[in-house]
Design an enzyme around this catalytic site. Structure first.
Site, PDB file in Angstrom:
ATOM      1  N   CYS A  56      61.758 -15.235  35.361  1.00  0.00           N
ATOM      2  CA  CYS A  56      61.124 -15.167  34.053  1.00  0.00           C
ATOM      3  C   CYS A  56      60.226 -13.955  34.004  1.00  0.00           C
ATOM      4  O   CYS A  56      59.072 -14.008  34.399  1.00  0.00           O
ATOM      5  CB  CYS A  56      60.267 -16.406  33.801  1.00  0.00           C
ATOM      6  SG  CYS A  56      61.215 -17.883  33.541  1.00  0.00           S
ATOM      7  N   GLN A 108      58.324 -14.951  55.304  1.00  0.00           N
ATOM      8  CA  GLN A 108      59.161 -16.159  55.254  1.00  0.00           C
ATOM      9  C   GLN A 108      59.589 -16.636  56.639  1.00  0.00           C
ATOM     10  O   GLN A 108      60.122 -17.739  56.778  1.00  0.00           O
ATOM     11  CB  GLN A 108      60.399 -15.914  54.381  1.00  0.00           C
ATOM     12  CG  GLN A 108      60.101 -15.760  52.900  1.00  0.00           C
ATOM     13  CD  GLN A 108      59.613 -17.052  52.250  1.00  0.00           C
ATOM     14  OE1 GLN A 108      59.787 -18.152  52.776  1.00  0.00           O
ATOM     15  NE2 GLN A 108      59.004 -16.917  51.092  1.00  0.00           N
ATOM     16  N   ALA A 113      49.984 -11.764  52.025  1.00  0.00           N
ATOM     17  CA  ALA A 113      51.057 -10.860  52.432  1.00  0.00           C
ATOM     18  C   ALA A 113      51.200  -9.679  51.470  1.00  0.00           C
ATOM     19  O   ALA A 113      51.554  -8.582  51.885  1.00  0.00           O
ATOM     20  CB  ALA A 113      52.373 -11.613  52.533  1.00  0.00           C
ATOM     21  N   SER A 152      51.627 -14.496  55.786  1.00  0.00           N
ATOM     22  CA  SER A 152      50.695 -15.159  54.877  1.00  0.00           C
ATOM     23  C   SER A 152      50.508 -16.630  55.244  1.00  0.00           C
ATOM     24  O   SER A 152      51.469 -17.309  55.609  1.00  0.00           O
ATOM     25  CB  SER A 152      51.258 -15.050  53.452  1.00  0.00           C
ATOM     26  OG  SER A 152      50.336 -15.548  52.520  1.00  0.00           O
ATOM     27  N   ASN A 200      63.188 -14.294  50.922  1.00  0.00           N
ATOM     28  CA  ASN A 200      62.586 -15.436  50.247  1.00  0.00           C
ATOM     29  C   ASN A 200      63.567 -16.178  49.340  1.00  0.00           C
ATOM     30  O   ASN A 200      63.434 -17.370  49.125  1.00  0.00           O
ATOM     31  CB  ASN A 200      61.342 -14.998  49.458  1.00  0.00           C
ATOM     32  CG  ASN A 200      61.547 -13.712  48.694  1.00  0.00           C
ATOM     33  OD1 ASN A 200      61.860 -12.670  49.280  1.00  0.00           O
ATOM     34  ND2 ASN A 200      61.386 -13.771  47.397  1.00  0.00           N
ATOM     35  N   HIS A 223      49.710 -19.237  53.281  1.00  0.00           N
ATOM     36  CA  HIS A 223      50.192 -20.288  52.361  1.00  0.00           C
ATOM     37  C   HIS A 223      51.703 -20.486  52.381  1.00  0.00           C
ATOM     38  O   HIS A 223      52.224 -21.367  51.708  1.00  0.00           O
ATOM     39  CB  HIS A 223      49.679 -20.048  50.933  1.00  0.00           C
ATOM     40  CG  HIS A 223      50.418 -19.020  50.135  1.00  0.00           C
ATOM     41  ND1 HIS A 223      51.423 -19.356  49.254  1.00  0.00           N
ATOM     42  CD2 HIS A 223      50.305 -17.672  50.069  1.00  0.00           C
ATOM     43  CE1 HIS A 223      51.879 -18.247  48.670  1.00  0.00           C
ATOM     44  NE2 HIS A 223      51.211 -17.215  49.160  1.00  0.00           N
TER      45      HIS A 223
HETATM   46  C1  LIG Z   1      55.220 -14.963  49.238  1.00  0.00           C
HETATM   47  C2  LIG Z   1      55.688 -13.664  49.753  1.00  0.00           C
HETATM   48  C3  LIG Z   1      54.879 -12.529  49.686  1.00  0.00           C
HETATM   49  C4  LIG Z   1      53.511 -12.541  49.014  1.00  0.00           C
HETATM   50  O1  LIG Z   1      52.600 -13.248  49.785  1.00  0.00           O
HETATM   51  P1  LIG Z   1      51.144 -13.589  49.209  1.00  0.00           P
HETATM   52  O2  LIG Z   1      50.398 -14.081  50.404  1.00  0.00           O
HETATM   53  O3  LIG Z   1      51.350 -14.630  48.175  1.00  0.00           O
HETATM   54  O4  LIG Z   1      50.562 -12.346  48.664  1.00  0.00           O
HETATM   55  C5  LIG Z   1      55.345 -11.361  50.228  1.00  0.00           C
HETATM   56  N1  LIG Z   1      56.548 -11.302  50.810  1.00  0.00           N
HETATM   57  C6  LIG Z   1      57.363 -12.373  50.896  1.00  0.00           C
HETATM   58  C7  LIG Z   1      58.684 -12.241  51.559  1.00  0.00           C
HETATM   59  C8  LIG Z   1      56.954 -13.581  50.366  1.00  0.00           C
HETATM   60  O5  LIG Z   1      57.771 -14.632  50.444  1.00  0.00           O
END
Ligand SMILES: *Cc1c(COP(=O)(O)O)cnc(C)c1O
Length: 405
Positions: free
Chosen positions: A329, A182, A74, A202, A154, A204
């Protein structure tokens, strides 16, 4: 007794569903071909697998498979949407509107575009985390080319009013880009129906593998184009070059197929568990739920425990429960989450927040254990806290003059 390992950080990443892993395995060795190799069966097999996965992914979001551009995730899809559309449409205008609560992949990309001459409006959200549609519409100017609003946040799980934003974009002839990471795979997402022209997501975050994602690019009414940000062999219809991650894409496809079939039942079960978790934890005094509770993802709870520092609280249960705190962090210093600050929380409530994000593999037993562990931890920390004692005695903590050492 062995320590428990409970995973309640599914908004950071989800475990890859074993059914997804199983589908991917043959594409590492048996069918290892390059999907761009046109002259032999190894290539054809890989291409066929990618075509099938593209259908599965498109199907999940009610799109045409030609509207799916595979990326590395993403973050890359966010970059491609924002930079690619800016480059493609900048002769029409240079103004982009986004929110202060967007993911860093959007915010930092917008800052980069600012350096290249873009004018960016970072719009504040309301206390519940939602954008005010009137304020959004009022921010549109003659040079506005795009509005970028994430579907679901997120950190808080808050779901933005996508339909209303789509209508505003249509009325003003502005492109609508959404970071849907999300939301996709967890709640129904149909970008065409809502007037979304570009959408990043994304694998994952929806029980697929890491390192693969997609950008939805509308092909009709209107036909949208983005300028490639990665140049090379002209893969993905010239919008994103690079040899395709065939096993990853196959896994992404399978994850999309499972999500489409199971999202309703997952959402129902997880909202039940989330509500149980919230109810249990809200037995504690001075506990606040962050974000609009009526427009929220079913599996997310973001809770502040007043006068209890989140990172410290997590230490009380020996990291047995994997969570995120409202303290990011960054560079060794603990900074409060910019998303919670944007909701109007003070530094103290932001630092005292925890994000619970449940997932497909979360169990009721884990939720029960978590309620108990967190309650114990909060009570323990408050028992030791002079600030909590003063607070209970009715001392107005904002009026205290702390001496400097
Ligand atoms: C996790 C996340 C991303 C980044 O996605 P990746 O596939 O890890 O690069 C971007 N936007 C939101 C809202 C996310 O939760």
């Amino acid at each position: 007794m062995a320590l428990k390992k409970i995973y309640l950080d599914n908004n950071a990443t989800t475990p890859c569903d074993p059914r997804v892993v199983e589908t991917m395995v043959p594409y590492f060795f048996e069918h290892h071909g390059n999907a761009a190799s046109r002259s032999h069966p190894f290539g054809w097999e890989a291409e066929e697998a990618v075509d099938y996965a593209r259908e599965q992914v498109a199907n999940l979001i009610y799109a045409d498979s030609k509207e799916i551009i595979f990326t590395s995730g993403a973050t890359e899809a966010d970059n491609l949407a924002l930079k690619g559309a800016y480059e493609m449409y900048r002769r029409k205008g240079n103004h982009i509107i986004t929110l202060t609560t967007e993911h860093k992949a959007v915010i930092d990309t917008c800052h980069k575009l600012e350096k290249q001459g873009a004018e960016i409006t970072f719009l504040d959200v309301e206390r519940d985390g939602l954008v005010d549609l009137k304020k959004l519409e009022a921010a549109i100017k003659p040079n506005t080319i795009m509005i970028s609003v994430m579907w679901a946040n997120n950190e808080t799980g808050v779901i933005q009013p996508m339909k209303g934003i789509g209508e505003i974009c249509k009325k003003h002839g502005v492109l609508f880009f959404s970071d849907g990471t999300q939301a996709v795979g967890k709640i129904p997402t149909n970008p065409r129906e809502l007037g979304i022209h570009l959408m990043a997501f994304s694998a994952h975050k929806m029980y697929g593998p890491k390192g693969v994602g997609a950008l939805y690019v509308s092909r009709k009414n209107p036909r949208v184009k983005v300028t490639a940000q990665v140049d090379g062999g002209g893969h993905e219809r010239g919008m994103r070059s690079g040899t395709l991650n065939v096993p990853g894409i196959v896994g992404f496809g399978k994850a999309a197929e499972i999500a489409k079939k199971e999202m309703a039942q997952d959402a129902e079960r997880l909202s039940g568990l989330r509500d149980k978790l919230e109810k249990g934890l809200c037995q504690l005094e001075e506990t606040y739920i962050n974000g609009n509770v009526d427009h929220r993802m079913p599996h997310v709870a973001n809770i502040s425990f007043k006068h209890v520092e989140g990172e410290g609280l997590m230490m009380t249960f020996n990291q047995e429960i994997a969570l995120s705190s409202g303290s990011a962090c960054t560079s060794a210093s603990l900074e409060p989450s910019y998303v919670l600050i944007a909701l109007g929380l003070g530094d103290d409530l932001a630092h005292s927040s925890l994000r619970f994000s449940l997932g497909r593999f979360s169990t009721e037993e884990e939720v029960d254990y978590t309620i108990e562990a967190i309650s114990k931890g909060v009570n323990h920390m408050r028992d030791l806290s002079p600030i909590w004692e003063m607070f209970k005695e009715g001392v107005d903590l904002t009026k205290i003059e702390w001496s400097e050492h």
